[in-house]
Write an enzyme that holds these catalytic residues in place. Sequence first.
Site, PDB file in Angstrom:
ATOM      1  N   GLU A 204       1.073  -0.955  -0.301  1.00 44.48           N
ATOM      2  CA  GLU A 204      -0.105   0.018  -0.226  1.00 44.48           C
ATOM      3  C   GLU A 204       1.064   1.160   0.050  1.00 44.48           C
ATOM      4  O   GLU A 204       0.674   1.931   0.951  1.00 44.48           O
ATOM      5  CB  GLU A 204      -0.890  -0.322   1.324  1.00 44.48           C
ATOM      6  CG  GLU A 204      -1.603  -1.097   1.198  1.00 44.48           C
ATOM      7  CD  GLU A 204      -2.944  -1.020   2.433  1.00 44.48           C
ATOM      8  OE1 GLU A 204      -2.490  -0.467   2.737  1.00 44.48           O
ATOM      9  OE2 GLU A 204      -4.363  -1.970   1.693  1.00 44.48           O
ATOM     10  N   GLU A 324      -6.073  -7.349  -1.936  1.00 45.03           N
ATOM     11  CA  GLU A 324      -6.642  -7.416  -0.454  1.00 45.03           C
ATOM     12  C   GLU A 324      -7.892  -7.079  -0.612  1.00 45.03           C
ATOM     13  O   GLU A 324      -8.425  -5.905  -1.305  1.00 45.03           O
ATOM     14  CB  GLU A 324      -5.884  -6.351   0.872  1.00 45.03           C
ATOM     15  CG  GLU A 324      -4.308  -6.756   1.143  1.00 45.03           C
ATOM     16  CD  GLU A 324      -3.856  -5.675   2.130  1.00 45.03           C
ATOM     17  OE1 GLU A 324      -4.700  -4.909   3.217  1.00 45.03           O
ATOM     18  OE2 GLU A 324      -2.832  -5.717   2.588  1.00 45.03           O
TER      19      GLU A 324
END
Length: 516
Positions: A204, A324
């Site tokens: 991320e 995710e």
Amino acid sequence: MFRSLRRALGVVAAALLLPLAGVHVAQAAGTASAAGATAAVPGAGYWHTSGRQILDAAGQPVRIAGINWFGFETANYVVHGLWSRDYKSMIDQMKSLGYNTIRLPYSDDIFKSGTVPNSIDFSNGKNTDLQGLNSLQIMDKLVAYAGQDGLKVILDRHRPDASAQSALWYTAAVPESTWIANLRALATRYAGQSTVIGIDLHNEPHDPACWGCGDVATDWRLAAQRAGNAVLSVNPDLLIFVEGVQTYNGVSGWWGGNLMGAGQYPVQLTVPNRVVYSAHDYATSVAQQPWFSDPTFPANMPAVWDKYWGYLFQQNIAPVWVGEFGTTLASTVDQKWLTALVSYLRPTSTYGADSFSWTFWSWNPNSGDTGGILKDDWQTVDTVKDGYLAGIKAPTFPSTGTGTGGGGDGGGGGGSTAACAATYTTSSDWGTGFNASVTVTNTGASALKSWQVKWTWPGSQQITNMWNATYTQTGASVTAVNADHNGAVGVGSSASFGFGGAPGGGTAPALTCTAT
């Protein structure tokens, strides 16, 4: 960009800082041979890409349909839940539920000599082969057992240290040189072990990370190229998973979820056909986003996903892996979001492996803003949440080890007659209870439509719960029948189910498998 806390309410830390979309491996089979008139079961050996598909060593398309199991990135320095269960039983349970890949987040702390994994229960025979091992040695054990079960592993550099995620791939305490050195160390460690199919370079990236801006200090695309080439220089067989950023050309999205720039500025590596782009996507239990309040929601969502990352797949540019996605499912909005996303990712029954790949967040129940596939007892399956994913699950892969446990085989026959064999494995036994799994393999020459497995206990065992199959038990006799989503089994492929029972498991029973 919205922020939230993703709390991992573990044993050591009462709360782990897990912001926004981001809390969140068996000797190798080597390169599979493509010889023979009949194609092998997909998934053997190392993988590569071609257009939007991921292909195995024999050139057959494969689909990653997996689960995130976090903990190595936290102050426990090991996957969570080992305070409650044996690691083998959890991997067996993942397989029995139809997950074929494990994403393992880690932090660079696990490479430090003073790091000691903690909160592992060694009582009653649990986790006995992990005693005295460091974090990397425990990771070795997980890799080996997952490979024996026919699961693949993706390693995810989740954080620079156990304290928190970082916007960029480096911090003052963990410079880029350390990041790359540790990625190279992992790539070298698992060279020749095709259970580990690749590495997710950094979890991320977000503002001020950019894509294609040309600033060496902040351009994530350039950093991914440097790190990816370093990995491939020591292990050229690995896939390189590259996440997106937060903002591109003024348009923001989920952390790691914005791949709008990858079409114009692709990641270019010295070894071709190794890049898989990775997006993260979440629901309102993690944070609000403008598209959730659009009056056309959820009909607007495919266009949103197309814009941020789906176009890479739709235009045959590269494979996309949603590394995710998750939700507590507490709200109607979240339920609609997950239904829409599962449809967008393409059902396996219709599209096979020509689909988006994915790993759900998370196995762990202690992800504060999503929960997990397991409930808080680390044993019981959230069948509602798991049920949403049934249509996009995919077969496991050829084992890269000898496996453990025993049991009888049943079925047999050839020609056009449906035939199957079943193998029983006790994954954990603590005297007053046990966990076991059964793998059903299509041994015939035609696809199975359904199967059932029967056995008679040698003692007084009673099944207490079962997942991925339904069962009846009369006295010592048990009949287990496939669930709706795993009755169809291709030639040479397998399905599996698992269960808990009491008292101890004792001697493995002989199994009889029948199929239609």
